[in-house]
Motif scaffolding. Structure first.
Motif, short mmCIF file in Angstrom:
data_model
loop_
_atom_site.label_atom_id
_atom_site.label_comp_id
_atom_site.label_asym_id
_atom_site.label_seq_id
_atom_site.Cartn_x
_atom_site.Cartn_y
_atom_site.Cartn_z
N THR A 192 0.85 -1.21 0.00
CA THR A 192 0.00 0.00 0.00
C THR A 192 0.88 1.25 0.00
OG1 THR A 192 -1.76 -1.17 1.15
CG2 THR A 192 -1.79 1.23 1.32
N LYS A 193 0.59 2.18 -0.91
CA LYS A 193 1.50 3.32 -1.10
C LYS A 193 1.44 4.31 0.06
CE LYS A 193 3.01 3.43 -5.75
NZ LYS A 193 2.19 2.51 -6.58
N ASP A 194 0.25 4.80 0.39
CA ASP A 194 0.16 5.80 1.44
C ASP A 194 -0.78 5.26 2.52
OD1 ASP A 194 -0.12 7.99 3.05
OD2 ASP A 194 -0.64 9.39 1.44
N LEU A 195 -0.22 4.48 3.44
CA LEU A 195 -1.04 3.79 4.45
C LEU A 195 -1.83 4.79 5.30
CD1 LEU A 195 -1.80 1.07 5.74
CD2 LEU A 195 0.11 1.37 7.31
N SER A 196 -1.17 5.89 5.71
CA SER A 196 -1.85 6.87 6.57
C SER A 196 -3.09 7.44 5.89
CB SER A 196 -0.91 8.02 6.91
OG SER A 196 0.14 7.52 7.68
N ALA A 197 -3.00 7.66 4.58
CA ALA A 197 -4.16 8.21 3.87
C ALA A 197 -5.32 7.23 3.95
CB ALA A 197 -3.79 8.47 2.40
N GLN A 198 -5.02 5.94 3.91
CA GLN A 198 -6.07 4.92 3.97
C GLN A 198 -6.62 4.76 5.39
OE1 GLN A 198 -7.23 3.75 1.24
NE2 GLN A 198 -5.57 4.50 -0.07
N THR A 199 -5.73 4.85 6.38
CA THR A 199 -6.21 4.66 7.76
C THR A 199 -6.98 5.91 8.23
OG1 THR A 199 -4.09 5.42 8.67
CG2 THR A 199 -4.39 3.05 8.43
N ARG A 200 -6.54 7.10 7.76
CA ARG A 200 -7.17 8.35 8.22
C ARG A 200 -8.58 8.54 7.68
NH1 ARG A 200 -2.41 11.48 7.00
NH2 ARG A 200 -1.03 11.13 8.77
N LYS A 201 -8.92 7.84 6.62
CA LYS A 201 -10.28 8.01 6.08
C LYS A 201 -11.27 7.02 6.73
CE LYS A 201 -10.20 4.72 2.31
NZ LYS A 201 -10.20 4.36 0.94
N ALA A 202 -10.74 6.14 7.60
CA ALA A 202 -11.57 5.04 8.10
C ALA A 202 -12.45 5.42 9.29
CB ALA A 202 -10.66 3.87 8.51
N ASP A 203 -13.76 5.12 9.15
CA ASP A 203 -14.66 5.23 10.31
C ASP A 203 -14.43 4.03 11.21
OD1 ASP A 203 -16.10 7.49 9.20
OD2 ASP A 203 -16.91 6.06 7.74
N ILE A 204 -14.05 2.92 10.58
CA ILE A 204 -13.73 1.70 11.33
C ILE A 204 -12.35 1.24 10.86
CG2 ILE A 204 -14.39 -0.71 11.77
CD1 ILE A 204 -17.31 0.16 10.98
N LEU A 205 -11.44 1.09 11.80
CA LEU A 205 -10.07 0.70 11.45
C LEU A 205 -9.74 -0.62 12.14
CD1 LEU A 205 -7.27 1.32 10.24
CD2 LEU A 205 -6.78 2.66 12.29
N ILE A 206 -9.35 -1.61 11.34
CA ILE A 206 -9.01 -2.93 11.90
C ILE A 206 -7.56 -3.23 11.55
CG2 ILE A 206 -9.61 -5.39 11.93
CD1 ILE A 206 -12.51 -4.45 11.16
N ALA A 207 -6.73 -3.35 12.57
CA ALA A 207 -5.30 -3.55 12.35
C ALA A 207 -4.92 -5.00 12.62
CB ALA A 207 -4.50 -2.63 13.27
N ALA A 208 -4.40 -5.68 11.60
CA ALA A 208 -3.95 -7.08 11.72
C ALA A 208 -2.65 -7.21 10.96
CB ALA A 208 -5.02 -8.03 11.19
N ILE A 209 -1.61 -6.64 11.52
CA ILE A 209 -0.34 -6.47 10.81
C ILE A 209 0.77 -7.35 11.39
CG2 ILE A 209 1.25 -4.72 9.90
CD1 ILE A 209 -0.85 -2.61 11.07
N GLY A 210 0.81 -7.39 12.73
CA GLY A 210 1.92 -8.11 13.36
C GLY A 210 3.15 -7.22 13.52
N LYS A 211 2.92 -5.88 13.59
CA LYS A 211 4.03 -4.94 13.82
C LYS A 211 3.65 -4.07 15.03
CE LYS A 211 6.58 -5.39 9.84
NZ LYS A 211 6.33 -5.12 8.44
N ALA A 212 4.46 -4.19 16.07
CA ALA A 212 4.13 -3.53 17.34
C ALA A 212 3.86 -2.04 17.18
CB ALA A 212 5.26 -3.76 18.34
#
Ligand code: NDP
Length: 300
Positions: A192-212
């Protein structure tokens, strides 16, 4: 504004209570859920899982038994064993403990479990059912994340939902489940190129990355619902940023999520903690799937 902390333990407790009632009713009709665990070889962490599963199952009336196969078991023998369990009417659910010894293809072994006994929802047939909107046997963690979103009680339809992670056990099934609830999901991954842009638009954010603690507060839309699936073991640091040592002179460890809780909770409206969020609900989803598997087998 500080977010409301979603209490996974208490939510899991409510589901457990409903399951106890359901199992009672099933037993009165002559049906008893029986989860069979299969463990190949000896492994300390897997043994701990087994003990915990047994405790959880028996506490709500699910019969739990374990088949221990020797460490030198070959793939063909494991295949035979699973086939035997698939055909055993006394066994209503099967769980294959990981890790498996080297030389056994874990993915292949898991797919041998009959779809109607697949309590982890990992059989490709059950994954396929999910695409068609049948959510009876879905991977436990994905289901847990979505149940926690639902537990908040807000309208999900039309909500921008960003899922970070696209694994087969979490990210992908979460995206399908959210789509099924008429959210508008975006799935992010390492490309994903600009992760923050994708997370900042989210009304619901689900993180399943495995990075502390990768998702910081400034990556979250104010008022978002944040579900943190991550489980990461990190060194505990003191106020100066130095590792805290335990009595044995080793660094003290703690568990954190993929979201930086301290900053995220100042921005989100609801947030799951780690530990105590998705984890306990995942455990209870395994129990729910076990009951569901019995109902599928018995055509209930
Ligand atoms: P995987 O390692 O299988 O998947 C991680 C995903 O995160 C991948 O899709 C990967 O992308 C993506 N990713 C990695 N780095 C980045 C990045 N910098 N930016 C965007 N995306 C990134 O992990 P799992 O799905 O199995 O687990 C995820 C987390 O959930 C882990 O912390 C795990 O411990 C935890 N977990 C918790 C459970 C619970 O009960 N609470 C149960 C299961 C897992 P790509 O596909 O491109 O590599």
């Amino acid at each position: 504004m500080s977010a409301i902390i979603i209490d996974g333990e208490s939510f899991a407790g409510k589901i457990r209570t409903r399951l106890i009632e359901e199992i009672d009713t099933l037993k009165n009709k002559g049906f008893c859920p029986h989860l069979k665990a299969v463990q190949v070889g000896e492994n300390a962490s897997s043994r701990l899982y087994v003990q915990n599963q047994q405790k959880q199952c028996e506490a709500i009336g699910i019969k739990y038994t374990l088949d221990e196969l020797p460490a030198d078991t070959k793939e063909a023998a494991l295949t035979e064993h699973i086939k035997k369990l698939n055909n055993d009417p006394q066994v209503t659910g099967i769980i294959l403990q990981m890790p498996l010894p080297e030389g056994i293809d874990a993915k292949k072994a898991q797919t041998l479990i009959a779809p109607h006994k697949d309590v982890e929802g990992m059989n490709p047939a059950n994954m396929g059912e999910l695409v068609y909107g049948n959510t009876r046997l879905v991977p436990c963690t994905a289901m847990a994340a979505v149940e926690l979103v639902k537990s908040v009680g807000v309208e999900i339809r039309g909500k921008e939902t960003t899922i970070v992670g696209r694994s087969a056990i979490v990210g992908k099934p979460v995206s399908l489940l959210m789509l099924d609830l008429s959210a508008t999901p975006t799935v992010c991954h390492s490309g994903t190129k600009d992760l923050s842009a994708q997370t900042r638009k989210a009304d619901i954010l689900i993180a399943a990355i495995g990075k502390a603690e990768m998702i910081k507060g400034d990556m979250i839309k104010p008022g978002a619902i944040v579900i943190d699936v991550g489980i990461n073991r990190v060194k505990e640091l003191d106020a100066q940023g130095n590792p805290v040592m335990n009595v044995n002179g080793k660094p003290k460890m703690k568990t954190v999520g993929d979201v930086e809780f301290a900053t995220a909770k100042e921005v989100a409206s609801y947030i799951t903690p780690v530990p105590g969020g998705v984890g306990p609900v995942t455990v209870v989803m395994l129990l729910r799937n076990t009951v569901e598997a019995l109902k599928i087998s018995a055509n209930l």
